[in-house]
Scaffold this motif. Structure first.
Motif, PDB file in Angstrom:
ATOM      1  N   ASP A  94      31.143  34.028  35.977  1.00  0.00           N
ATOM      2  CA  ASP A  94      30.062  34.029  36.963  1.00  0.00           C
ATOM      3  C   ASP A  94      30.153  32.803  37.862  1.00  0.00           C
ATOM      4  O   ASP A  94      30.003  32.903  39.079  1.00  0.00           O
ATOM      5  CB  ASP A  94      28.698  34.073  36.279  1.00  0.00           C
ATOM      6  N   LYS A  95      30.401  31.639  37.264  1.00  0.00           N
ATOM      7  CA  LYS A  95      30.524  30.404  38.036  1.00  0.00           C
ATOM      8  C   LYS A  95      31.710  30.485  38.990  1.00  0.00           C
ATOM      9  O   LYS A  95      31.621  30.078  40.150  1.00  0.00           O
ATOM     10  CB  LYS A  95      30.684  29.199  37.115  1.00  0.00           C
ATOM     11  N   SER A  96      32.819  31.038  38.525  1.00  0.00           N
ATOM     12  CA  SER A  96      34.004  31.180  39.368  1.00  0.00           C
ATOM     13  C   SER A  96      33.714  32.053  40.584  1.00  0.00           C
ATOM     14  O   SER A  96      34.114  31.735  41.699  1.00  0.00           O
ATOM     15  CB  SER A  96      35.152  31.772  38.553  1.00  0.00           C
ATOM     16  N   VAL A  97      32.997  33.147  40.374  1.00  0.00           N
ATOM     17  CA  VAL A  97      32.627  34.043  41.476  1.00  0.00           C
ATOM     18  C   VAL A  97      31.726  33.306  42.466  1.00  0.00           C
ATOM     19  O   VAL A  97      31.916  33.391  43.679  1.00  0.00           O
ATOM     20  CB  VAL A  97      31.942  35.322  40.936  1.00  0.00           C
ATOM     21  N   ARG A  98      30.746  32.560  41.946  1.00  0.00           N
ATOM     22  CA  ARG A  98      29.838  31.798  42.829  1.00  0.00           C
ATOM     23  C   ARG A  98      30.610  30.748  43.622  1.00  0.00           C
ATOM     24  O   ARG A  98      30.386  30.587  44.819  1.00  0.00           O
ATOM     25  CB  ARG A  98      28.734  31.121  42.005  1.00  0.00           C
ATOM     26  N   ASP A  99      31.519  30.048  42.952  1.00  0.00           N
ATOM     27  CA  ASP A  99      32.309  29.006  43.631  1.00  0.00           C
ATOM     28  C   ASP A  99      33.170  29.592  44.737  1.00  0.00           C
ATOM     29  O   ASP A  99      33.275  29.025  45.821  1.00  0.00           O
ATOM     30  CB  ASP A  99      33.190  28.255  42.627  1.00  0.00           C
ATOM     31  N   LYS A 100      33.788  30.750  44.463  1.00  0.00           N
ATOM     32  CA  LYS A 100      34.621  31.398  45.470  1.00  0.00           C
ATOM     33  C   LYS A 100      33.790  31.866  46.660  1.00  0.00           C
ATOM     34  O   LYS A 100      34.197  31.762  47.797  1.00  0.00           O
ATOM     35  CB  LYS A 100      35.390  32.568  44.870  1.00  0.00           C
ATOM     36  N   ALA A 110      31.081  30.518  47.704  1.00  0.00           N
ATOM     37  CA  ALA A 110      30.555  29.355  48.424  1.00  0.00           C
ATOM     38  C   ALA A 110      31.642  28.587  49.171  1.00  0.00           C
ATOM     39  O   ALA A 110      31.331  27.743  50.009  1.00  0.00           O
ATOM     40  CB  ALA A 110      29.841  28.416  47.451  1.00  0.00           C
ATOM     41  N   ALA A 111      32.906  28.842  48.868  1.00  0.00           N
ATOM     42  CA  ALA A 111      33.995  28.094  49.495  1.00  0.00           C
ATOM     43  C   ALA A 111      34.121  28.491  50.961  1.00  0.00           C
ATOM     44  O   ALA A 111      34.382  29.645  51.288  1.00  0.00           O
ATOM     45  CB  ALA A 111      35.306  28.375  48.764  1.00  0.00           C
ATOM     46  N   PRO A 112      33.921  27.527  51.864  1.00  0.00           N
ATOM     47  CA  PRO A 112      33.993  27.835  53.304  1.00  0.00           C
ATOM     48  C   PRO A 112      35.427  28.083  53.762  1.00  0.00           C
ATOM     49  O   PRO A 112      36.352  27.441  53.304  1.00  0.00           O
ATOM     50  CB  PRO A 112      33.421  26.582  53.956  1.00  0.00           C
ATOM     51  N   GLY A 113      35.590  29.084  54.637  1.00  0.00           N
ATOM     52  CA  GLY A 113      36.866  29.319  55.273  1.00  0.00           C
ATOM     53  C   GLY A 113      37.916  29.990  54.412  1.00  0.00           C
ATOM     54  O   GLY A 113      39.053  30.096  54.803  1.00  0.00           O
ATOM     55  N   GLU A 114      37.539  30.460  53.230  1.00  0.00           N
ATOM     56  CA  GLU A 114      38.502  31.147  52.396  1.00  0.00           C
ATOM     57  C   GLU A 114      38.147  32.621  52.322  1.00  0.00           C
ATOM     58  O   GLU A 114      36.999  33.003  52.349  1.00  0.00           O
ATOM     59  CB  GLU A 114      38.511  30.558  50.965  1.00  0.00           C
ATOM     60  N   ASP A 115      39.192  33.453  52.230  1.00  0.00           N
ATOM     61  CA  ASP A 115      38.968  34.886  52.091  1.00  0.00           C
ATOM     62  C   ASP A 115      38.486  35.183  50.683  1.00  0.00           C
ATOM     63  O   ASP A 115      38.958  34.610  49.720  1.00  0.00           O
ATOM     64  CB  ASP A 115      40.257  35.659  52.356  1.00  0.00           C
ATOM     65  N   ALA A 116      37.570  36.137  50.569  1.00  0.00           N
ATOM     66  CA  ALA A 116      37.049  36.517  49.249  1.00  0.00           C
ATOM     67  C   ALA A 116      37.979  37.445  48.528  1.00  0.00           C
ATOM     68  O   ALA A 116      38.803  38.071  49.042  1.00  0.00           O
ATOM     69  CB  ALA A 116      35.687  37.173  49.399  1.00  0.00           C
TER      70      ALA A 116
END
Length: 101
Positions: free
Chosen positions: A87-93, A95-101
């Motif tokens: 869950d934390k990994s999904v949230r971090d991804k 929230a990461a600006p400028g990166e593709d999901a």
């Protein structure tokens, strides 16, 4: 069929045996997977410095699945911790600006 894997060498040998059972030459398999023949050879020899992402790509493309057995006494707690980390990994991804999901 399940095989006990306890070393990079044993995983590499299993990958090689699976490829051969599929009647795939190493160069043909590497080309269809999208990795170099050199990389696939390194995987099959149990190289300890292979890239995880490419290793799992090779395994997926050969139809191989990897699982880890957790001792019963820790399985419930491990499952809860794993879910929290995922869950934390999904949230971090997200929230990461400028990166593709």
């Amino acid at each position: 069929m399940e095989f006990q894997i306890d070393s990079p060498e044993k995983l590499g040998l299993l990958i090689r045996a699976s490829r051969k059972a599929m009647s795939l030459r190493q160069d043909d398999a590497a080309g269809s997977i999208g990795v170099s023949e050199n990389f696939l050879g390194k995987v099959e020899r149990g190289g300890e410095t292979v890239q995880w992402g490419k290793l799992f790509l090779v395994m997926r493309e050969l139809g191989l699945n990897l699982s880890v057995e957790v001792p019963d006494e820790f399985s419930s707690l491990t499952e809860r911790h794993l879910q929290s980390l995922l869950d934390k990994s999904v949230r971090d991804k997200a929230a990461a600006p400028g990166e593709d999901a």
